[in-house]
Design an enzyme around this catalytic site. Structure first.
Site, PDB file in Angstrom:
ATOM      1  N   TYR A  90      16.278  31.777   3.975  1.00  0.00           N
ATOM      2  CA  TYR A  90      15.159  32.399   4.255  1.00  0.00           C
ATOM      3  C   TYR A  90      15.079  32.849   5.704  1.00  0.00           C
ATOM      4  O   TYR A  90      15.301  32.144   6.451  1.00  0.00           O
ATOM      5  CB  TYR A  90      13.927  31.837   3.811  1.00  0.00           C
ATOM      6  CG  TYR A  90      13.602  31.733   2.535  1.00  0.00           C
ATOM      7  CD1 TYR A  90      13.306  32.730   1.602  1.00  0.00           C
ATOM      8  CD2 TYR A  90      13.358  30.438   1.715  1.00  0.00           C
ATOM      9  CE1 TYR A  90      13.161  32.764   0.154  1.00  0.00           C
ATOM     10  CE2 TYR A  90      13.126  30.263   0.427  1.00  0.00           C
ATOM     11  CZ  TYR A  90      12.966  31.435  -0.267  1.00  0.00           C
ATOM     12  OH  TYR A  90      12.646  31.175  -1.900  1.00  0.00           O
TER      13      TYR A  90
ATOM     14  N   LYS B 102       0.865  -1.023  -0.127  1.00  0.00           N
ATOM     15  CA  LYS B 102       0.101  -0.109  -0.094  1.00  0.00           C
ATOM     16  C   LYS B 102       0.919   1.143   0.070  1.00  0.00           C
ATOM     17  O   LYS B 102       2.218   1.140   0.263  1.00  0.00           O
ATOM     18  CB  LYS B 102      -1.072  -0.041   1.209  1.00  0.00           C
ATOM     19  CG  LYS B 102      -0.324  -0.090   2.638  1.00  0.00           C
ATOM     20  CD  LYS B 102      -1.184  -0.436   3.799  1.00  0.00           C
ATOM     21  CE  LYS B 102      -0.113  -0.303   5.233  1.00  0.00           C
ATOM     22  NZ  LYS B 102      -0.872  -0.585   6.244  1.00  0.00           N
TER      23      LYS B 102
END
Ligand code: PLP
Length: 745
Positions: free
Chosen positions: A639, A412
């Site tokens: 940043y 999965k």
């Protein structure tokens, strides 16, 4: 098997011995041995092979209604081995066996490459070192070669002695003997050593790491020359392998030193390429022998819809234009075909769409470079998936449960992020009982890719019943609403006895019927013939919580009694399963008829108990450094100036950002990456497509150096710990834009 039969079989114009029907290439030259293994039975493939033109079979019983010549024996594996033993008698060159817990393939390739400078060499393919692989390797060898290099491996008492009888090595090269591991069935380390060293009992000499001296002295007869190689402190595997190989090569003295040190790569890669192509490359020497391995790898990946192409450079040996069956087109480069110049001018990347392409050329050649271009490296961040590690982990658990217990492999979430299809192919061929996907779409994709084994769909909600039925996906049913709807949809289509899997909630409190639902459930199931309860299952909430076993035991007991009541109510039996990875490792006595293997298949140890030792890492996420700068103390990075350097530092930029799945919380020195053996902190805020790392302490770093985010060197659990989450989340968060590269060692 009797001698005369061996003779007739060996020399009856058949020169290819086949045990795996998928590897069939030249039917008329092939004799097929129908082997029985715990997971498979070669007899099942005889009819199919006969239809493709194979006409000689060695069998334990002759199948009905198949025409062909059959040699009946008591045990096909023993027959294969004794035939190989006979065949080996015709070889009188120098036979070298490489054995030990690891590194066999690399040393074998290394030695074969070096020995080729002093004489003809024949070697065993890939990692064929088992009870089945060795006899086949012997049949494949060139009897005229001066040197033969063969791998030998064993996990059970008696196995190595059988291989010794077949190989009869003159020289044994031993890489090392690791402590008892998951696949081992020996009683003690000493027994393991004694068994493995039986490979040297008739040898002239054995070369081995000096730390094994006592053991070698104890288990190898005195007349065998013992050559110990002293390993420098802190030598890594590569260095150890090199030293062992070099010492072994000195025995065959004419080998020049520069031949000894050349590192070799021994793996085949399959990776996504341009225009929806899949590109297969390797780093083996470009010779006819390694071409065979590559073609085999190629053929196993083919699907009916895709064209198959081979781009082949001049082989060091053999034909200029070897004949290759079963491919749509072959582009020969080198002496038999177009020149490199013509190739570069006439063949373009855009000529290839939707194909499976094998590119085979020497490192640095025009063909190899073309292969790299086909691989569509947009940026260098890749998730490498080691399919051999998947096989290893599967077999680790295979050995922990009863042979009759079915293993459901959880693929999965795109195989826990590793990519479901390649894993599914690998697991299908290993004999897994079921695959389990989360949603119908995932199952549909696997079917389209040619996966034929049973697939369970654990999806909470089915909306596309047409796809479910036409792809034969077996649903998990966890509520009356779902059951009613499923029966209605089945009736509409006239479906009978469709396999379903009933889920009970025994303590997870997520999904599932409750114990009190049993009477109504049985009643509904009795009134319909649309479905057949294939299995009943439940899920443990605390299998990996070592302090909550009381809760687990309550779930296990409740599940047992629910199953008993269901069996009584239904009047027929079904299989039962409740254990996940941690459950298998910790409560194997509750394996019932099936188990569900998830995270451990991917080599992640979530609990650290004995049963999960020795798993191998499957996925490694890495990228490369694209820029390096030196900054003084006080400089800010990234940043918002969130990291200020407190000393002069070397800072590198890596093209891996949060859009690739790198969690932003790892920035500003919270998390680390692995570079050349050193953990380097991630500095500054992580950007969308890049991050910066502090490489001041790492040695020999330059632009292009590889950076590991998790995997072989940096366990994914270390990363999840920093983030206060679990490895599952890290594995499944790698963005789909990160290229997956699959390889076998
Ligand atoms: C995911 C899942 C598993 C596998 O669990 P692991 O801890 O990864 O082994 C087993 N059963 C069900 C129902 C699951 O959803």
């Amino acid at each position: 098997m009797k001698g005369s039969v061996i003779e007739s079989m060996r020399f009856a114009d058949k020169d290819i011995v086949l045990t795996d029907s998928r590897s069939l290439r030249y039917p008329e030259r092939t004799v097929f041995f129908a082997l029985r293994t715990p997971n498979n039975d070669g007899h099942n493939y005889i009819a199919g092979l006969a239809a493709k033109g194979v006409d000689l079979f060695v069998v334990e019983n002759v199948p009905e209604g198949v025409s062909g010549n059959f040699i009946t024996v008591d045990n096909t594996l023993e027959a294969l081995q004794s035939a190989a033993l006979e065949y080996r008698k015709s070889y009188d060159g120098k036979m070298i066996a490489v054995c030990g817990s690891r590194g066999k393939t690399i040393i074998k390739e290394w030695m074969a490459e070096a020995l080729a400078s002093v004489g003809t060499v024949t070697r065993s393919p890939r990692s064929w070192n088992s009870q089945i692989g060795v006899p086949q390797a012997i049949f494949g060898m060139d009897l005229n070669a001066k040197y033969a290099v063969v791998e030998a491996g064993a996990t059970e008492p008696g196995e190595m002695a059988r291989l010794e009888a077949i190989i009869k090595p003159e020289t044994v090269v031993l890489t090392g003997i690791e402590p008892l591991g998951g696949a081992d069935t020996y009683n003690s380390y000493d027994q393991k050593c004694s068994e493995l060293l039986s490979i040297a009992r008739n040898a002239k000499r054995i070369i081995y790491p000096a730390e094994l001296t006592d053991i070698v002295d104890r288990h190898v007869p005195p007349q065998v020359l013992k050559i110990a190689v002293v390993m420098p402190q802190g030598a890594d595997w590569m260095e150890r392998d090199r030293l062992i190989a070099a010492e072994a090569l000195r025995v065959y003295d004419a080998v020049a030193d520069d031949k000894i040190v050349r590192p070799l790569y021994t793996r085949l890669n399959a990776s996504a390429g341009v225009n929806n192509c899949t590109i297969i490359t390797d780093r083996f020497t470009c010779d006819s022998f390694s071409l065979d391995s590559a073609l085999d790898f190629l053929m196993r990946r083919r699907t009916p819809e895709r064209r198959v192409t081979v781009i082949l450079d001049r082989l060091r040996d053999g034909d200029a234009k070897p004949e290759i069956d079963g491919v749509n087109r072959i582009i020969y480069v080198g002496n038999g075909g177009m020149s490199e110049h013509e190739f570069l001018n006439n063949v373009a990347i855009s000529d290839f769409t939707d194909e499976l392409i094998l590119v085979k050329g020497e490192d640095g050649s025009a063909v190899a470079t073309f292969g790299e271009q086909l691989q569509a490296r947009h940026h260098e961040t890749v998730l490498e998936v080691n399919l051999d590690a998947v096989v290893h982990n599967f077999n680790h658990f295979r050995a922990m449960v009863k042979p009759t217990t079915g293993i459901v492999c959880m693929v999965k979430a795109s195989g826990y992020g590793a990519g479901a299809y390649e894993l599914a192919k690998t697991l299908q061929s290993q004999g897994a009982a079921y695959l389990a996907v989360a949603v119908v779409d995932e199952g549909e994709e696997l079917r389209h890719a040619g996966i034929t084994m049973p697939i369970m769909a654990l999806n909470p909600k089915v909306t596309n019943y047409d796809s479910l039925f036409s792809n034969h996906l077996e649903p998990e049913i966890f509520s009356f609403g779902m059951l009613d709807e499923f029966i209605r949809e089945g009736e509409k289509r006239g479906i009978k006895k469709y396999p379903i899997h009933i889920k009970f909630d025994t303590g997870m409190h997520r999904l599932g019927f409750l114990e009190d639902d049993i009477p109504t459930l049985c009643e509904k199931l009795e009134q319909t013939d649309v479905v057949n309860v294939e299995t009943v299952f439940s899920h443990l909430a605390t299998a990996d919580c070592l302090d909550m076993d009381e809760y687990t035991m309550a779930q296990l007991n409740l599940f047992t009694s629910i199953c008993d009541r269901m069996r009584a109510g239904l009047g027929y039996t079904f299989k039962r399963h409740i254990l996940n990875s941690a459950g298998i490792a910790r409560f194997p006595q509750w394996q019932f008829e099936m188990v569900r293997l998830g995270i451990s298949l991917y080599g992640v140890d979530t609990i650290g108990v004995e049963g999960t030792k020795g798993l191998r890492t499957v996925s490694t996420l890495s990228s490369i450094i694209i820029s390096i700068k030196e900054w003084p103390a006080g400089t800010s990075i990234g940043y918002g100036r969130r990291t200020i350097l407190d000393r002069q530092s070397r800072i590198a930029t890596v093209p891996m950002g949060y859009a690739d799945g790198l969690d932003r919380h790892l920035g500003n020195r919270a998390g680390c990456v692995w570079v050349n053996g050193v953990l380097c902190p991630i500095v500054g805020n992580i950007c969308m497509d890049a991050c910066m790392i502090d490489i001041t302490e790492a040695p020999d770093v330059e632009v292009g150096t590889s950076v590991e985010f998790f995997g072989e060197n940096l366990p994914v659990g270390d990363v999840s710990n920093v983030l206060g989450t679990i490895p599952y989340e890290i594995l499944t968060s790698v963005s789909p834009r990160v290229k997956r590269v699959y390889f076998r060692e």
